[in-house]
Design a protein around this motif. Structure first.
Motif, short mmCIF file in Angstrom:
data_model
loop_
_atom_site.label_atom_id
_atom_site.label_comp_id
_atom_site.label_asym_id
_atom_site.label_seq_id
_atom_site.Cartn_x
_atom_site.Cartn_y
_atom_site.Cartn_z
N LYS A 3 35.10 33.53 4.17
CA LYS A 3 34.14 34.29 4.95
C LYS A 3 32.88 33.45 5.16
N SER A 4 32.29 33.60 6.33
CA SER A 4 31.03 32.90 6.54
C SER A 4 29.92 33.76 5.98
N SER A 5 28.99 33.14 5.34
CA SER A 5 27.88 33.85 4.73
C SER A 5 26.64 33.67 5.59
N LEU A 6 25.94 34.77 5.83
CA LEU A 6 24.72 34.72 6.62
C LEU A 6 23.57 34.18 5.78
N SER A 7 22.62 33.58 6.46
CA SER A 7 21.44 33.07 5.80
C SER A 7 20.23 33.85 6.28
N PHE A 8 19.44 34.35 5.36
CA PHE A 8 18.24 35.12 5.69
C PHE A 8 17.02 34.36 5.19
N GLU A 9 16.35 33.70 6.12
CA GLU A 9 15.19 32.90 5.75
C GLU A 9 13.89 33.47 6.29
N THR A 10 13.98 34.27 7.34
CA THR A 10 12.77 34.84 7.94
C THR A 10 12.98 36.31 8.26
N GLN A 11 11.88 36.98 8.59
CA GLN A 11 11.97 38.38 9.01
C GLN A 11 12.77 38.51 10.31
N ARG A 12 12.71 37.47 11.13
CA ARG A 12 13.47 37.49 12.38
C ARG A 12 14.97 37.52 12.11
N ASP A 13 15.42 36.84 11.06
CA ASP A 13 16.84 36.88 10.69
C ASP A 13 17.27 38.31 10.36
N ILE A 14 16.44 39.01 9.60
CA ILE A 14 16.73 40.40 9.26
C ILE A 14 16.77 41.24 10.54
N ALA A 15 15.80 41.05 11.41
CA ALA A 15 15.73 41.83 12.65
C ALA A 15 16.95 41.60 13.53
N GLU A 16 17.39 40.36 13.64
CA GLU A 16 18.55 40.06 14.47
C GLU A 16 19.82 40.69 13.91
N TRP A 58 19.55 41.69 -0.60
CA TRP A 58 19.00 41.29 -1.89
C TRP A 58 19.98 41.63 -3.01
N LYS A 59 20.53 42.85 -2.98
CA LYS A 59 21.48 43.29 -4.00
C LYS A 59 22.72 42.40 -3.99
N ARG A 60 23.26 42.11 -2.82
CA ARG A 60 24.46 41.30 -2.72
C ARG A 60 24.21 39.84 -3.13
N GLN A 61 23.08 39.30 -2.77
CA GLN A 61 22.76 37.93 -3.18
C GLN A 61 22.58 37.85 -4.69
N ARG A 62 21.93 38.85 -5.25
CA ARG A 62 21.73 38.89 -6.71
C ARG A 62 23.07 38.96 -7.44
N ASN A 63 24.04 39.70 -6.86
CA ASN A 63 25.36 39.84 -7.47
C ASN A 63 26.34 38.76 -7.02
N ARG A 64 25.85 37.80 -6.24
CA ARG A 64 26.65 36.69 -5.73
C ARG A 64 27.84 37.18 -4.91
N GLU A 65 27.61 38.20 -4.10
CA GLU A 65 28.64 38.73 -3.22
C GLU A 65 28.49 38.14 -1.82
N ASP A 66 29.56 38.24 -1.04
CA ASP A 66 29.51 37.76 0.34
C ASP A 66 28.51 38.57 1.15
N VAL A 67 27.85 37.90 2.05
CA VAL A 67 26.92 38.54 2.97
C VAL A 67 27.33 38.11 4.37
N ASP A 68 28.19 38.92 5.00
CA ASP A 68 28.60 38.63 6.37
C ASP A 68 28.49 39.93 7.18
N ILE A 69 28.59 39.79 8.49
CA ILE A 69 28.40 40.94 9.37
C ILE A 69 29.40 42.05 9.07
N SER A 70 30.64 41.71 8.90
CA SER A 70 31.67 42.71 8.65
C SER A 70 31.39 43.49 7.36
N THR A 71 31.08 42.78 6.30
CA THR A 71 30.79 43.41 5.01
C THR A 71 29.55 44.30 5.12
#
Length: 88
Positions: A3-16, A58-71
């Motif tokens: 799975k591809s993992s999303l990267s959240f570096e800015t507020q714009r990433d969250i907004a998109e 935040w919860k998924r990153q802390r638990n080292r889970e995948d962060v992708d659009i589908s999930t």
């Protein structure tokens, strides 16, 4: 296939990503999800989804889970369904 993992570096990433989740889940404009997502400080559904998304990522990153659009889309659907069932 990994799975591809999303990267959240800015507020714009969250907004998109919030915008994509709103489209995928057919969420309309308005304020009806503000109380359902328990995001009272949100101005509208977009803000409510964005706030929920920050918490979920935040919860998924802390638990080292995948962060992708589908999930994330599935997690949002599950959260909304549970919130509606809790109302009954």
């Amino acid at each position: 296939m990994p799975k591809s993992s999303l990267s959240f570096e800015t507020q714009r990433d969250i907004a998109e990503v919030a915008e994509v989740l709103i489209r995928l889940n057919n969420i309309s404009q308005g304020r009806d999800l503000v109380w359902l997502l328990k995001q009272q400080r949100a101005r509208d559904n977009f803000d409510a989804v964005a706030l929920w998304l920050r918490n979920e990522v935040w919860k998924r990153q802390r638990n080292r889970e995948d962060v992708d659009i589908s999930t994330l889309s599935n997690a949002l659907q599950t959260y909304l369904t549970k919130a509606l069932m809790d109302l009954e």
